[in-house]
Design a protein around this motif. Sequence first.
Motif, PDB file in Angstrom:
ATOM      1  N   VAL A  37       0.836  -1.196   0.000  1.00  8.16           N
ATOM      2  CA  VAL A  37       0.000   0.000   0.000  1.00  8.16           C
ATOM      3  C   VAL A  37       0.874   1.250   0.000  1.00  8.16           C
ATOM      4  CG1 VAL A  37      -1.847   1.210   1.208  1.00  8.16           C
ATOM      5  CG2 VAL A  37      -1.737  -1.258   1.331  1.00  8.16           C
ATOM      6  N   ALA A  38       0.686   2.126  -0.983  1.00  4.21           N
ATOM      7  CA  ALA A  38       1.350   3.426  -1.000  1.00  4.21           C
ATOM      8  C   ALA A  38       0.526   4.371  -0.135  1.00  4.21           C
ATOM      9  CB  ALA A  38       1.442   3.951  -2.423  1.00  4.21           C
ATOM     10  N   MET A  39       1.205   5.066   0.811  1.00  6.50           N
ATOM     11  CA  MET A  39       0.505   5.914   1.766  1.00  6.50           C
ATOM     12  C   MET A  39       1.168   7.286   1.857  1.00  6.50           C
ATOM     13  SD  MET A  39      -0.265   3.117   4.765  1.00  6.50           S
ATOM     14  CE  MET A  39      -1.803   3.856   5.337  1.00  6.50           C
ATOM     15  N   LEU A  40       0.359   8.289   2.181  1.00  6.91           N
ATOM     16  CA  LEU A  40       0.827   9.659   2.266  1.00  6.91           C
ATOM     17  C   LEU A  40       0.277  10.291   3.539  1.00  6.91           C
ATOM     18  CD1 LEU A  40       2.387  11.781   0.527  1.00  6.91           C
ATOM     19  CD2 LEU A  40       0.168  12.477  -0.359  1.00  6.91           C
ATOM     20  N   ARG A  41       1.086  11.130   4.170  1.00  4.31           N
ATOM     21  CA  ARG A  41       0.662  11.848   5.388  1.00  4.31           C
ATOM     22  C   ARG A  41       1.001  13.316   5.233  1.00  4.31           C
ATOM     23  NH1 ARG A  41       3.349  13.798   9.806  1.00  4.31           N
ATOM     24  NH2 ARG A  41       2.255  13.843  11.798  1.00  4.31           N
ATOM     25  N   SER A  42      -0.001  14.165   5.408  1.00  4.17           N
ATOM     26  CA  SER A  42       0.215  15.606   5.382  1.00  4.17           C
ATOM     27  C   SER A  42       0.827  16.042   6.701  1.00  4.17           C
ATOM     28  CB  SER A  42      -1.111  16.337   5.158  1.00  4.17           C
ATOM     29  OG  SER A  42      -1.651  15.980   3.905  1.00  4.17           O
ATOM     30  N   PRO A  43       1.594  17.127   6.687  1.00  3.52           N
ATOM     31  CA  PRO A  43       2.210  17.573   7.940  1.00  3.52           C
ATOM     32  C   PRO A  43       1.163  18.063   8.935  1.00  3.52           C
ATOM     33  CG  PRO A  43       2.628  19.173   6.189  1.00  3.52           C
ATOM     34  CD  PRO A  43       1.949  17.985   5.559  1.00  3.52           C
ATOM     35  N   ASN A  44       1.412  17.793  10.212  1.00  7.85           N
ATOM     36  CA  ASN A  44       0.579  18.338  11.272  1.00  7.85           C
ATOM     37  C   ASN A  44       1.054  19.746  11.567  1.00  7.85           C
ATOM     38  OD1 ASN A  44      -1.063  16.110  11.723  1.00  7.85           O
ATOM     39  ND2 ASN A  44       0.346  15.210  13.181  1.00  7.85           N
ATOM     40  N   LYS A  45       0.110  20.647  11.736  1.00  8.14           N
ATOM     41  CA  LYS A  45       0.468  22.027  12.059  1.00  8.14           C
ATOM     42  C   LYS A  45       0.930  22.099  13.502  1.00  8.14           C
ATOM     43  CE  LYS A  45      -1.137  23.358   8.038  1.00  8.14           C
ATOM     44  NZ  LYS A  45      -0.524  22.550   7.057  1.00  8.14           N
TER      45      LYS A  45
END
Length: 79
Positions: free
Chosen positions: A70-78
């Motif tokens: 599974v290719a996964m992406l996480r946006s940065p937490n502010k």
Amino acid sequence: GLIDLDMLGVHDSYQGKGLGSKLLKWGLTRADAEGLEVYLSASPAGKPLYEKNGFRVVDTFSPFPDYVQVAMLRSPNKQ
């Protein structure tokens, strides 16, 4: 920018003790500080850990029968 987490793993005899979470959080803290997205390719066993830490599935592929990576992406937490 984007960070690619490459080869995060814990020996079988140490799994389930929070070591993978600690390693992951170390990298995610740095990515958040830089405001960077993080990409990784998860094994079926690793996917729940990554989902718990804010990753979302962006693609799946099967390198061999009966196995889905599974290719996964996480946006940065502010901060």
